[in-house]
Write a protein that holds these residues in place. Structure first.
Motif, mmCIF file in Angstrom:
data_model
loop_
_atom_site.group_PDB
_atom_site.id
_atom_site.type_symbol
_atom_site.label_atom_id
_atom_site.label_comp_id
_atom_site.label_asym_id
_atom_site.label_seq_id
_atom_site.Cartn_x
_atom_site.Cartn_y
_atom_site.Cartn_z
ATOM 1 N N GLN A 211 0.837 -1.196 0.000
ATOM 2 C CA GLN A 211 0.000 0.000 0.000
ATOM 3 C C GLN A 211 0.876 1.251 0.000
ATOM 4 N N ASP A 212 0.635 2.084 -0.996
ATOM 5 C CA ASP A 212 1.357 3.347 -1.159
ATOM 6 C C ASP A 212 0.587 4.460 -0.436
ATOM 7 N N HIS A 213 1.234 5.569 -0.196
ATOM 8 C CA HIS A 213 0.582 6.754 0.389
ATOM 9 C C HIS A 213 0.851 7.924 -0.524
ATOM 10 N N LYS A 214 -0.183 8.307 -1.280
ATOM 11 C CA LYS A 214 0.015 9.308 -2.346
ATOM 12 C C LYS A 214 0.022 10.734 -1.826
ATOM 13 N N ARG A 215 -0.681 10.981 -0.733
ATOM 14 C CA ARG A 215 -0.815 12.364 -0.272
ATOM 15 C C ARG A 215 0.483 12.853 0.344
ATOM 16 N N THR A 225 1.092 12.991 -4.713
ATOM 17 C CA THR A 225 2.508 12.942 -5.101
ATOM 18 C C THR A 225 2.732 11.636 -5.871
ATOM 19 N N GLY A 226 3.962 11.383 -6.256
ATOM 20 C CA GLY A 226 4.300 10.088 -6.853
ATOM 21 C C GLY A 226 4.186 8.959 -5.835
ATOM 22 N N GLY A 227 4.115 9.280 -4.553
ATOM 23 C CA GLY A 227 4.061 8.257 -3.485
ATOM 24 C C GLY A 227 5.076 8.620 -2.409
ATOM 25 N N LEU A 272 4.335 -6.148 -14.415
ATOM 26 C CA LEU A 272 3.008 -5.535 -14.545
ATOM 27 C C LEU A 272 2.570 -5.080 -13.158
ATOM 28 N N TYR A 273 2.130 -3.835 -13.096
ATOM 29 C CA TYR A 273 1.739 -3.206 -11.837
ATOM 30 C C TYR A 273 0.242 -2.988 -11.879
ATOM 31 N N GLY A 274 -0.469 -3.607 -10.975
ATOM 32 C CA GLY A 274 -1.909 -3.385 -10.876
ATOM 33 C C GLY A 274 -2.207 -2.518 -9.674
ATOM 34 N N PHE A 288 -3.334 0.214 -14.631
ATOM 35 C CA PHE A 288 -2.188 -0.682 -14.770
ATOM 36 C C PHE A 288 -0.975 0.162 -15.124
ATOM 37 N N ASN A 289 0.188 -0.226 -14.596
ATOM 38 C CA ASN A 289 1.435 0.390 -15.026
ATOM 39 C C ASN A 289 2.324 -0.688 -15.624
ATOM 40 N N ALA A 290 3.174 -0.277 -16.553
ATOM 41 C CA ALA A 290 3.976 -1.232 -17.319
ATOM 42 C C ALA A 290 5.371 -1.411 -16.718
ATOM 43 N N ARG A 291 5.460 -1.282 -15.402
ATOM 44 C CA ARG A 291 6.756 -1.212 -14.719
ATOM 45 C C ARG A 291 6.512 -1.406 -13.231
ATOM 46 N N PHE A 292 7.593 -1.483 -12.463
ATOM 47 C CA PHE A 292 7.450 -1.466 -11.009
ATOM 48 C C PHE A 292 6.931 -0.105 -10.555
ATOM 49 N N GLY A 293 6.288 -0.085 -9.408
ATOM 50 C CA GLY A 293 5.934 1.180 -8.781
ATOM 51 C C GLY A 293 7.135 1.775 -8.083
ATOM 52 N N ASP A 294 7.072 3.082 -7.936
ATOM 53 C CA ASP A 294 8.054 3.794 -7.123
ATOM 54 C C ASP A 294 7.237 4.573 -6.107
ATOM 55 N N PRO A 295 7.160 4.187 -4.859
ATOM 56 C CA PRO A 295 8.104 3.402 -4.068
ATOM 57 C C PRO A 295 7.933 1.882 -4.023
ATOM 58 N N GLU A 296 6.876 1.312 -4.577
ATOM 59 C CA GLU A 296 6.565 -0.097 -4.268
ATOM 60 C C GLU A 296 7.684 -1.079 -4.617
ATOM 61 N N ALA A 297 8.509 -0.751 -5.624
ATOM 62 C CA ALA A 297 9.637 -1.638 -5.959
ATOM 63 C C ALA A 297 10.582 -1.796 -4.778
#
Ligand code: AMP
Ligand code: GLY
Length: 434
Positions: A211-215, A225-227, A272-274, A288-297
């Motif tokens: 779980q990311d935190h965008k705010r 934000t980007g996360g 693949l990032y869902g 969907f994203n075509a890559r790892f998430g940042d920060p999730e990677a």
């Protein structure tokens, strides 16, 4: 084996670190716009050039006899970098443009989901004309408004958040029509989670949910934000999820990979990032994203127990089904230190000094090194990751490290704390009654 990492952020530092941990003795090279000291330190050599300068990236890869290239960010995928690398005989473990489109064209992605009957698709419409769009906004009532193209997570506005009412939704949507088609979606209510998978075109190997935190600010306040940071739980399942939620999300991603091939005749290779919203009716796809998430990677790659070079080789070979991809059962908490004022009015070119980070892992992101010192660029600067047998312990490791990173920086102390995790659990209980 010579491996190229394309990209110079925290996500790419985590990718480079996973490659460096391999016992296959890979030799690493990197292409990045600015010198990320974390990545540079792990590489035999690097080139400082825009990651979207396809010709220069491919020439560099050829000159270094690269066998496999991992592309971190989305922008180079949208200008066919993976295609160009493959054409030059370099195996790319990132998707070609035809399938990466699932990230950078939101209108295409939604129409694709609908055409192929993929689960978890919200009510949506794609518009190029204002009166039809307004009628749809009136009909749906509570909407999210998205430009169809890449926005770095900043172009989406949602009613109840950035859009106070239906009139504001219409005005914002109309302002987007000038440059692009506009996607209008039902406003999904629930808790967000990220599911990432290695994909070789046919098989998927799933990482733990994140779980990311965008705010930007504590208490989930302020602009998106980007996360700002993210966490995983012990045993791969976030505390507000039950296993059926994740099974449904996995099925959606498997169906998506199959349908991408049916639609484009191109195998989806890479990560693949869902991004899902867990609603009262189950998981729905935000994007969907075509890559790892940042920060999730930075949460999941340090947990990867299987040799990452084996993973990317299997993606390239199409043999992922034969590889037992394992992640540690530990929990992780990742927190970003960002420039003061980020994202609206960030300070730039201020020095970052990392002191004693204890047991945490440090990933450099949007910084550059000059004369042995590290400076901010205005975007997310440095991330720290704690890994432990509970979210609470991982949080303490990350926070302690963050407290020892000095500079004109800001971060969210609340990410991964018991109070915030409980808030997510309570929110989901309230929505679905268990
Ligand atoms: P994106 O740029 O697609 O990642 O969207 C940014 C943020 O907007 C997401 O993280 C969600 O919080 C929110 N969002 C996007 N689509 C929807 C939707 N249909 N309903 C509710 N929130 C959404
Ligand atoms: N953390 C969200 C993203 O990488 O898109």
């Amino acid at each position: 084996m010579n491996i190229l990492v394309v990209g110079g952020g925290g996500r790419e530092h985590a990718i480079a670190e996973a490659i460096a941990r391999s016992n296959k003795n890979p030799t690493m090279f990197a292409v990045m716009a600015k010198k990320n000291p974390g990545i540079a330190g792990l590489c035999e050599d690097f080139l400082l050039v825009s990651e979207t300068d396809v010709e220069k990236v491919v020439d560099y890869a050829k000159s270094k006899n690269i066998e496999i290239a991992v592309v971190g960010p989305e922008a180079p995928l949208a200008v066919s970098l993976a295609d160009a690398l493959e054409d030059a005989g370099i195996r790319a473990v990132s998707p070609k443009k035809a399938v990466a489109q699932i990230e950078f064209d939101k209108a295409w992605a939604r129409n694709f989901m609908k055409k192929h009957n993929i689960g978890g698709c919200p009510i949506f419409g794609v518009f190029t004309e204002k009166s039809e769009m307004d009628a749809f906004i009136d009909k749906v009532g509570n909407v999210a408004v998205k430009p169809a193209g890449l926005t770095g997570g900043k172009g989406v506005k949602v009613m109840g958040d950035q859009l106070p009412d239906i009139e504001a939704a219409k005005t914002y949507a109309a302002s987007l029509l000038e440059g692009d088609s506009v996607v209008i979606e039902e406003n999904l209510v629930g808790e967000e989670f990220t599911l990432q998978a290695f994909v070789d075109g046919k098989s998927l190997a799933f990482a733990p949910t994140v779980q990311d935190h965008k705010r930007a600010f504590e208490g989930d306040l302020g602009p998106n934000t980007g996360g700002m940071g993210s966490y995983t739980n012990t045993g791969a399942l976030l505390p507000f999820l039950v296993s059926d939620d994740v099974e449904q999300a996995k099925q959606i991603m498997k169906d998506t990979v199959r349908a991408l091939y049916d639609e484009t005749n191109e195998l989806y290779k890479g990560t693949l990032y869902g991004q899902f919203m867990l609603t009262k009716d189950g998981p729905k796809v935000i994007e969907f994203n075509a890559r790892f998430g940042d920060p999730e990677a930075m949460n999941v790659l340090p947990l990867l127990e299987t040799d990452y070079v084996d993973v990317i080789s299997a993606i390239a070979d199409g043999t992922l089904a034969d590889l037992d991809v394992k992640f540690s059962e530990k929990a992780t908490v990742c927190k970003y230190a960002v420039p003061a004022g980020y994202p609206d009015d960030p300070t730039k070119d201020s020095e970052v000094v990392a002191g004693d980070i204890g047991d945490a892992i440090l990933f450099y992101s949007s910084v550059y090194e000059k004369d042995g010192k590290v400076y901010t660029t205005g975007s997310r600067a440095v991330a720290v990751v704690g890994m432990a047998d509970s979210i609470a312990d991982a949080e303490a490791i990350a926070q302690n490290a963050l407290d020892n990173i000095k500079g004109d920086l800001h971060s969210r102390r609340d990410i991964g704390t018991a109070a915030v995790v409980q808030k997510r659990i309570d929110h989901m209980k309230e929505i679905r009654g268990f």
